[in-house]
Design a protein around this motif. Structure first.
Motif, PDB file in Angstrom:
ATOM      1  N   LEU A  22      17.231 -10.062  14.714  1.00  0.00           N
ATOM      2  CA  LEU A  22      15.789  -9.897  14.894  1.00  0.00           C
ATOM      3  C   LEU A  22      15.088 -11.173  14.455  1.00  0.00           C
ATOM      4  CD1 LEU A  22      13.463  -7.906  15.583  1.00  0.00           C
ATOM      5  CD2 LEU A  22      13.499  -7.226  13.183  1.00  0.00           C
ATOM      6  N   THR A  23      14.213 -11.704  15.309  1.00  0.00           N
ATOM      7  CA  THR A  23      13.447 -12.913  15.000  1.00  0.00           C
ATOM      8  C   THR A  23      11.966 -12.622  15.202  1.00  0.00           C
ATOM      9  OG1 THR A  23      15.255 -14.287  15.820  1.00  0.00           O
ATOM     10  CG2 THR A  23      13.127 -15.356  15.556  1.00  0.00           C
ATOM     11  N   PHE A  24      11.139 -12.980  14.242  1.00  0.00           N
ATOM     12  CA  PHE A  24       9.689 -12.821  14.344  1.00  0.00           C
ATOM     13  C   PHE A  24       9.085 -14.129  14.833  1.00  0.00           C
ATOM     14  CE2 PHE A  24      10.999  -9.573  11.437  1.00  0.00           C
ATOM     15  CZ  PHE A  24      10.165  -8.503  11.717  1.00  0.00           C
ATOM     16  N   HIS A  25       8.375 -14.068  15.959  1.00  0.00           N
ATOM     17  CA  HIS A  25       7.695 -15.253  16.480  1.00  0.00           C
ATOM     18  C   HIS A  25       6.298 -15.356  15.888  1.00  0.00           C
ATOM     19  CE1 HIS A  25      10.981 -16.022  19.183  1.00  0.00           C
ATOM     20  NE2 HIS A  25      10.960 -14.735  19.530  1.00  0.00           N
ATOM     21  N   GLU A  26       5.765 -14.237  15.436  1.00  0.00           N
ATOM     22  CA  GLU A  26       4.482 -14.177  14.725  1.00  0.00           C
ATOM     23  C   GLU A  26       4.623 -13.148  13.613  1.00  0.00           C
ATOM     24  OE1 GLU A  26       1.144 -13.271  17.214  1.00  0.00           O
ATOM     25  OE2 GLU A  26       1.805 -14.628  18.789  1.00  0.00           O
ATOM     26  N   THR A  27       3.867 -13.310  12.562  1.00  0.00           N
ATOM     27  CA  THR A  27       3.848 -12.301  11.500  1.00  0.00           C
ATOM     28  C   THR A  27       2.416 -11.834  11.303  1.00  0.00           C
ATOM     29  OG1 THR A  27       3.573 -13.952   9.758  1.00  0.00           O
ATOM     30  CG2 THR A  27       5.830 -13.289  10.303  1.00  0.00           C
ATOM     31  N   SER A  28       2.265 -10.648  10.770  1.00  0.00           N
ATOM     32  CA  SER A  28       0.950 -10.103  10.485  1.00  0.00           C
ATOM     33  C   SER A  28       1.043  -9.191   9.278  1.00  0.00           C
ATOM     34  CB  SER A  28       0.406  -9.336  11.693  1.00  0.00           C
ATOM     35  OG  SER A  28       1.246  -8.245  11.979  1.00  0.00           O
ATOM     36  N   ARG A  29      -0.081  -8.852   8.755  1.00  0.00           N
ATOM     37  CA  ARG A  29      -0.126  -7.918   7.637  1.00  0.00           C
ATOM     38  C   ARG A  29      -0.073  -6.505   8.200  1.00  0.00           C
ATOM     39  NH1 ARG A  29      -4.962  -6.845   3.401  1.00  0.00           N
ATOM     40  NH2 ARG A  29      -3.924  -5.120   2.410  1.00  0.00           N
ATOM     41  N   VAL A  30       0.845  -5.697   7.712  1.00  0.00           N
ATOM     42  CA  VAL A  30       1.022  -4.327   8.190  1.00  0.00           C
ATOM     43  C   VAL A  30       0.606  -3.373   7.082  1.00  0.00           C
ATOM     44  CG1 VAL A  30       2.680  -2.635   9.026  1.00  0.00           C
ATOM     45  CG2 VAL A  30       2.905  -5.037   9.698  1.00  0.00           C
ATOM     46  N   GLU A  31      -0.115  -2.328   7.470  1.00  0.00           N
ATOM     47  CA  GLU A  31      -0.604  -1.357   6.496  1.00  0.00           C
ATOM     48  C   GLU A  31      -0.379   0.041   7.041  1.00  0.00           C
ATOM     49  OE1 GLU A  31      -5.033  -0.274   4.980  1.00  0.00           O
ATOM     50  OE2 GLU A  31      -4.491  -2.390   4.997  1.00  0.00           O
ATOM     51  N   SER A  32       0.097   0.956   6.212  1.00  0.00           N
ATOM     52  CA  SER A  32       0.296   2.350   6.604  1.00  0.00           C
ATOM     53  C   SER A  32      -0.636   3.229   5.795  1.00  0.00           C
ATOM     54  CB  SER A  32       1.732   2.792   6.328  1.00  0.00           C
ATOM     55  OG  SER A  32       2.623   2.101   7.150  1.00  0.00           O
ATOM     56  N   ARG A  33      -1.301   4.147   6.501  1.00  0.00           N
ATOM     57  CA  ARG A  33      -2.144   5.119   5.797  1.00  0.00           C
ATOM     58  C   ARG A  33      -2.388   6.307   6.698  1.00  0.00           C
ATOM     59  NH1 ARG A  33      -8.117   2.690   6.495  1.00  0.00           N
ATOM     60  NH2 ARG A  33      -7.543   1.286   8.159  1.00  0.00           N
ATOM     61  N   TYR A  34      -2.752   7.390   6.115  1.00  0.00           N
ATOM     62  CA  TYR A  34      -3.092   8.582   6.878  1.00  0.00           C
ATOM     63  C   TYR A  34      -4.375   9.133   6.300  1.00  0.00           C
ATOM     64  CZ  TYR A  34      -1.578  11.470   3.018  1.00  0.00           C
ATOM     65  OH  TYR A  34      -1.472  12.049   1.794  1.00  0.00           O
ATOM     66  N   GLY A  35      -5.107   9.862   7.099  1.00  0.00           N
ATOM     67  CA  GLY A  35      -6.368  10.426   6.642  1.00  0.00           C
ATOM     68  C   GLY A  35      -6.310  11.943   6.632  1.00  0.00           C
ATOM     69  N   GLY A  36      -7.118  12.511   5.824  1.00  0.00           N
ATOM     70  CA  GLY A  36      -7.177  13.965   5.753  1.00  0.00           C
ATOM     71  C   GLY A  36      -8.312  14.371   4.849  1.00  0.00           C
ATOM     72  N   GLY A  37      -8.709  15.587   4.956  1.00  0.00           N
ATOM     73  CA  GLY A  37      -9.784  16.096   4.122  1.00  0.00           C
ATOM     74  C   GLY A  37      -9.264  16.559   2.770  1.00  0.00           C
ATOM     75  N   PRO A  38     -10.123  17.183   2.004  1.00  0.00           N
ATOM     76  CA  PRO A  38      -9.716  17.638   0.670  1.00  0.00           C
ATOM     77  C   PRO A  38      -8.667  18.740   0.702  1.00  0.00           C
ATOM     78  CG  PRO A  38     -11.922  18.423   1.194  1.00  0.00           C
ATOM     79  CD  PRO A  38     -11.517  17.472   2.291  1.00  0.00           C
ATOM     80  N   ARG A  39      -8.464  19.363   1.862  1.00  0.00           N
ATOM     81  CA  ARG A  39      -7.458  20.432   1.945  1.00  0.00           C
ATOM     82  C   ARG A  39      -6.175  19.943   2.612  1.00  0.00           C
ATOM     83  NH1 ARG A  39     -10.002  25.279   4.721  1.00  0.00           N
ATOM     84  NH2 ARG A  39      -7.793  25.727   4.895  1.00  0.00           N
ATOM     85  N   SER A  40      -5.895  18.671   2.536  1.00  0.00           N
ATOM     86  CA  SER A  40      -4.648  18.171   3.108  1.00  0.00           C
ATOM     87  C   SER A  40      -3.938  17.298   2.076  1.00  0.00           C
ATOM     88  CB  SER A  40      -4.914  17.364   4.380  1.00  0.00           C
ATOM     89  OG  SER A  40      -5.626  16.193   4.080  1.00  0.00           O
ATOM     90  N   GLU A  41      -2.653  17.162   2.245  1.00  0.00           N
ATOM     91  CA  GLU A  41      -1.874  16.277   1.385  1.00  0.00           C
ATOM     92  C   GLU A  41      -0.697  15.761   2.194  1.00  0.00           C
ATOM     93  OE1 GLU A  41       1.090  19.216  -0.991  1.00  0.00           O
ATOM     94  OE2 GLU A  41      -0.943  19.091  -1.742  1.00  0.00           O
ATOM     95  N   GLY A  42      -0.163  14.632   1.792  1.00  0.00           N
ATOM     96  CA  GLY A  42       0.938  14.083   2.555  1.00  0.00           C
ATOM     97  C   GLY A  42       1.641  12.962   1.828  1.00  0.00           C
TER      98      GLY A  42
END
Length: 84
Positions: A22-42
């Motif tokens: 695997l070779t990266f020709h470009e790199t970037s900042r990667v971020e993971s997140r999920y959204g939910g209300g007060p009655r959700s968890e994950g």
């Protein structure tokens, strides 16, 4: 015989990637997140091998594997969250 335990989550998404090279020709900042209300968890989890943090452009990485998992569920009012 089914030996799989029932999940404690309502939704689960998993992804895996493997590559001999695997070779990266470009790199970037990667971020993971999920959204939910007060009655959700994950949870979000990831595991990788063969790749440093951060990766470098133009470098050939060998024997690469990446696993990613996102899971979420809704809590019921009796689990400690009051109705609005």
């Amino acid at each position: 015989m089914n030996t799989r335990r029932p999940s404690e989550y309502d939704v689960e998404i998993g992804a895996s990637l493997s590559a001999d090279e695997l070779t990266f020709h470009e790199t970037s900042r990667v971020e993971s997140r999920y959204g939910g209300g007060p009655r959700s968890e994950g949870t979000v989890s990831g595991d990788r091998s063969g790749l440093p943090r951060p990766v470098e452009t133009g470098v050939v990485y060998e024997d690469v594997r990446v696993d990613y998992r996102l899971a979420a569920r809704l809590r019921t009012p009796k689990e400690g969250v009051e109705e609005e």
